[in-house]
Design an enzyme around this catalytic site. Sequence first.
Site, PDB file in Angstrom:
ATOM      1  N   ASP A  90     -10.029   4.646  10.131  1.00 47.74           N
ATOM      2  CA  ASP A  90      -9.489   3.332  11.129  1.00 47.74           C
ATOM      3  C   ASP A  90      -9.850   3.221  12.855  1.00 47.74           C
ATOM      4  O   ASP A  90      -9.455   3.110  14.110  1.00 47.74           O
ATOM      5  CB  ASP A  90      -8.298   3.421  11.117  1.00 47.74           C
ATOM      6  CG  ASP A  90      -7.464   2.909  10.170  1.00 47.74           C
ATOM      7  OD1 ASP A  90      -8.046   1.914   8.782  1.00 47.74           O
ATOM      8  OD2 ASP A  90      -6.944   4.207   9.009  1.00 47.74           O
ATOM      9  N   HIS A 112      -8.710  -5.996   4.772  1.00 51.15           N
ATOM     10  CA  HIS A 112      -8.399  -5.384   5.777  1.00 51.15           C
ATOM     11  C   HIS A 112      -9.891  -4.983   6.618  1.00 51.15           C
ATOM     12  O   HIS A 112     -10.021  -4.395   5.214  1.00 51.15           O
ATOM     13  CB  HIS A 112      -7.084  -4.184   5.233  1.00 51.15           C
ATOM     14  CG  HIS A 112      -5.905  -4.219   5.416  1.00 51.15           C
ATOM     15  ND1 HIS A 112      -5.200  -3.940   5.546  1.00 51.15           N
ATOM     16  CD2 HIS A 112      -4.954  -6.004   5.546  1.00 51.15           C
ATOM     17  CE1 HIS A 112      -3.342  -4.314   4.901  1.00 51.15           C
ATOM     18  NE2 HIS A 112      -3.997  -5.647   5.376  1.00 51.15           N
ATOM     19  N   ASP A 141      -9.627  -2.961   1.548  1.00 47.01           N
ATOM     20  CA  ASP A 141     -10.252  -2.605   2.570  1.00 47.01           C
ATOM     21  C   ASP A 141     -11.065  -2.209   3.179  1.00 47.01           C
ATOM     22  O   ASP A 141     -11.551  -1.389   2.205  1.00 47.01           O
ATOM     23  CB  ASP A 141      -9.007  -1.657   2.848  1.00 47.01           C
ATOM     24  CG  ASP A 141      -8.838  -0.984   4.120  1.00 47.01           C
ATOM     25  OD1 ASP A 141      -9.508  -0.891   5.070  1.00 47.01           O
ATOM     26  OD2 ASP A 141      -7.641  -0.933   4.987  1.00 47.01           O
ATOM     27  N   ASP A 150     -12.173   7.330   6.595  1.00 45.39           N
ATOM     28  CA  ASP A 150     -10.634   5.926   6.702  1.00 45.39           C
ATOM     29  C   ASP A 150      -9.900   5.977   7.840  1.00 45.39           C
ATOM     30  O   ASP A 150      -8.216   6.391   8.267  1.00 45.39           O
ATOM     31  CB  ASP A 150      -9.825   5.530   5.644  1.00 45.39           C
ATOM     32  CG  ASP A 150      -9.094   4.347   5.791  1.00 45.39           C
ATOM     33  OD1 ASP A 150      -9.553   3.578   6.540  1.00 45.39           O
ATOM     34  OD2 ASP A 150      -8.095   4.475   5.498  1.00 45.39           O
ATOM     35  N   LYS A 185      -6.913   2.608  -2.542  1.00 41.58           N
ATOM     36  CA  LYS A 185      -7.497   3.593  -1.297  1.00 41.58           C
ATOM     37  C   LYS A 185      -8.140   4.384  -1.807  1.00 41.58           C
ATOM     38  O   LYS A 185      -8.001   4.550  -3.198  1.00 41.58           O
ATOM     39  CB  LYS A 185      -6.242   4.315  -0.941  1.00 41.58           C
ATOM     40  CG  LYS A 185      -7.254   4.744   0.964  1.00 41.58           C
ATOM     41  CD  LYS A 185      -5.780   5.472   1.715  1.00 41.58           C
ATOM     42  CE  LYS A 185      -6.940   6.046   3.164  1.00 41.58           C
ATOM     43  NZ  LYS A 185      -5.837   5.944   3.613  1.00 41.58           N
ATOM     44  N   GLU A 193      -3.111  -3.080  -2.197  1.00 39.37           N
ATOM     45  CA  GLU A 193      -4.395  -2.144  -1.796  1.00 39.37           C
ATOM     46  C   GLU A 193      -4.491  -1.073  -2.298  1.00 39.37           C
ATOM     47  O   GLU A 193      -3.641  -0.348  -2.304  1.00 39.37           O
ATOM     48  CB  GLU A 193      -3.227  -2.067  -0.584  1.00 39.37           C
ATOM     49  CG  GLU A 193      -4.759  -1.828   0.277  1.00 39.37           C
ATOM     50  CD  GLU A 193      -4.306  -1.532   2.127  1.00 39.37           C
ATOM     51  OE1 GLU A 193      -5.117  -1.391   2.816  1.00 39.37           O
ATOM     52  OE2 GLU A 193      -3.278  -1.929   2.458  1.00 39.37           O
ATOM     53  N   HIS A 228     -11.140   1.420   2.462  1.00 41.43           N
ATOM     54  CA  HIS A 228     -10.957   2.171   1.259  1.00 41.43           C
ATOM     55  C   HIS A 228     -11.798   2.434   0.057  1.00 41.43           C
ATOM     56  O   HIS A 228     -11.695   2.739  -0.669  1.00 41.43           O
ATOM     57  CB  HIS A 228      -9.459   1.847   1.015  1.00 41.43           C
ATOM     58  CG  HIS A 228      -8.766   1.815   1.941  1.00 41.43           C
ATOM     59  ND1 HIS A 228      -7.043   1.294   1.439  1.00 41.43           N
ATOM     60  CD2 HIS A 228      -8.487   2.443   3.085  1.00 41.43           C
ATOM     61  CE1 HIS A 228      -6.227   1.476   2.684  1.00 41.43           C
ATOM     62  NE2 HIS A 228      -6.958   2.317   3.394  1.00 41.43           N
ATOM     63  N   ASP A 264      -6.842  -4.108  10.613  1.00 41.72           N
ATOM     64  CA  ASP A 264      -6.450  -2.521  10.692  1.00 41.72           C
ATOM     65  C   ASP A 264      -7.303  -1.691  10.433  1.00 41.72           C
ATOM     66  O   ASP A 264      -7.824  -0.888  10.148  1.00 41.72           O
ATOM     67  CB  ASP A 264      -6.207  -3.113   8.673  1.00 41.72           C
ATOM     68  CG  ASP A 264      -4.732  -1.493   8.165  1.00 41.72           C
ATOM     69  OD1 ASP A 264      -4.591  -1.006   9.531  1.00 41.72           O
ATOM     70  OD2 ASP A 264      -4.476  -0.952   7.092  1.00 41.72           O
ATOM     71  N   TRP A 287       0.795  -1.168   0.401  1.00 44.93           N
ATOM     72  CA  TRP A 287      -0.007  -0.411  -0.274  1.00 44.93           C
ATOM     73  C   TRP A 287       1.201   1.160  -0.019  1.00 44.93           C
ATOM     74  O   TRP A 287       1.865   1.706   1.168  1.00 44.93           O
ATOM     75  CB  TRP A 287      -1.135   0.169   1.155  1.00 44.93           C
ATOM     76  CG  TRP A 287      -1.499   1.279   0.955  1.00 44.93           C
ATOM     77  CD1 TRP A 287      -3.012   1.514   0.261  1.00 44.93           C
ATOM     78  CD2 TRP A 287      -1.633   2.702   2.086  1.00 44.93           C
ATOM     79  NE1 TRP A 287      -3.229   2.525   0.761  1.00 44.93           N
ATOM     80  CE2 TRP A 287      -2.694   3.674   1.710  1.00 44.93           C
ATOM     81  CE3 TRP A 287      -0.201   3.032   2.456  1.00 44.93           C
ATOM     82  CZ2 TRP A 287      -2.194   4.804   2.153  1.00 44.93           C
ATOM     83  CZ3 TRP A 287       0.041   3.979   3.262  1.00 44.93           C
ATOM     84  CH2 TRP A 287      -1.598   5.333   3.403  1.00 44.93           C
TER      85      TRP A 287
END
Length: 413
Positions: free
Chosen positions: A291, A281, A254, A289, A223, A221, A257, A321, A180
């Site tokens: 998290d 993820h 993810d 994002d 985003k 990955e 993302h 993640d 990533w």
Amino acid sequence: MSRFEDAKKIYESFGVNVEQALDTLKKIPISIHCWQGDDVRGFESDEQALTGGIQATGNYPGRAHGFKELSRDLEKAFQHIPGSKRVNLHAIYAVSDKPIGRNDIKNEHFDPWLEFAKKNNVKLDFNPTFFSSPMVKDNLTLSSPDEEVRSFWIEHGVISRDIAAYIGEKQESPCLFNVWIPDGMKDTPADRVGPRLRLKDSLDKIFKKPLKDDVVIDAVESKVFGIGLESYTVGSQEFYMNYAQQKGVCCLIDNGHYHPTENVADKLSSMLIFNKYVALHVTRPVRWDSDHVVLFDDITKDIAREIIQSKQPERFLIGLDYFDASINRIAAWILGTRNFQKALLQALLLPHEYMTKLQNNGEFTELLVLNEELKTLPFHDVWEAYCKSENVSPDMTWFDDVKTYEKEILSKR
């Protein structure tokens, strides 16, 4: 008769084999991200700022400093997490007696992690770290027009992939190697094609050496955007899906993302049809994002349901993640991992074959009624039995141990 035995009878009346569900759950590994424990700081320098369009917000006391503290904290988390586990590392977690450069990392710097993994009966995954470095120039790494910058990051990718192969061979289990990058632009770019052509060339160089997927599983990955990178992301979903198909690597999903209105669970079946593996993820975005810790919510349940309905959960490489620095970090690991395990268990307790039959026969009213009925079945009684079989607390009494650990260990850092 115990509550578990009663619950088994209820689920069996719907055609669900509870014991088989529990046996399957025990075998589905979840890769726990080491960077929740120290706010994505790594071991390069305690003063290193987190950059790359990502943020760990909050200043809760007790974050880990160095391998000894981080590994100890992970072990504490393991005590309260049932089932099969892995640990996901970044290159910045190289263990060394002295500061080392991003491209000076070697296999031996991860031997302590391999010893830790063997001791705790877990496997490792590995990521190159393309952020938090003075060599990130103008928010660009592998797509940079500056050949010195781009060459530096290509070298880092090659070195990191070799380390992932070393880990995979040593642990006799494939190591997921995931790329990533933060590359993008704050405002409208004058040239969208050029950076993506450079990124493709950089990735080609990183993945040039043939490696068997019983040692390394390569992944890229995507985003949508990052903080300060709102207008253009070089490694978009379309770019990486096409690259993954052309090169035969894995396209990692993810769920933080994407745009907030996208149902990431809906993407998984399509990815599974055209790829050997689907890497994940799992996180919880709140407006962006950001998290947050994974909850036992509808989004998480939908993702888990798609994994189980595929009847091929071994083809999903599940990782977490998130990095919330506003709460106890060990509790964050435990809570997020257990929540995804709960989601998997609830999915395993659905009568998938019968539900599919209803769908194929056009019995949509009964399918809707059944879906609603299943929501109130005695799921917790099965979860409780599962946790007890794994020698972990089935309820929140695990938090008492975490609070004690905070008082005795974390508060003194």
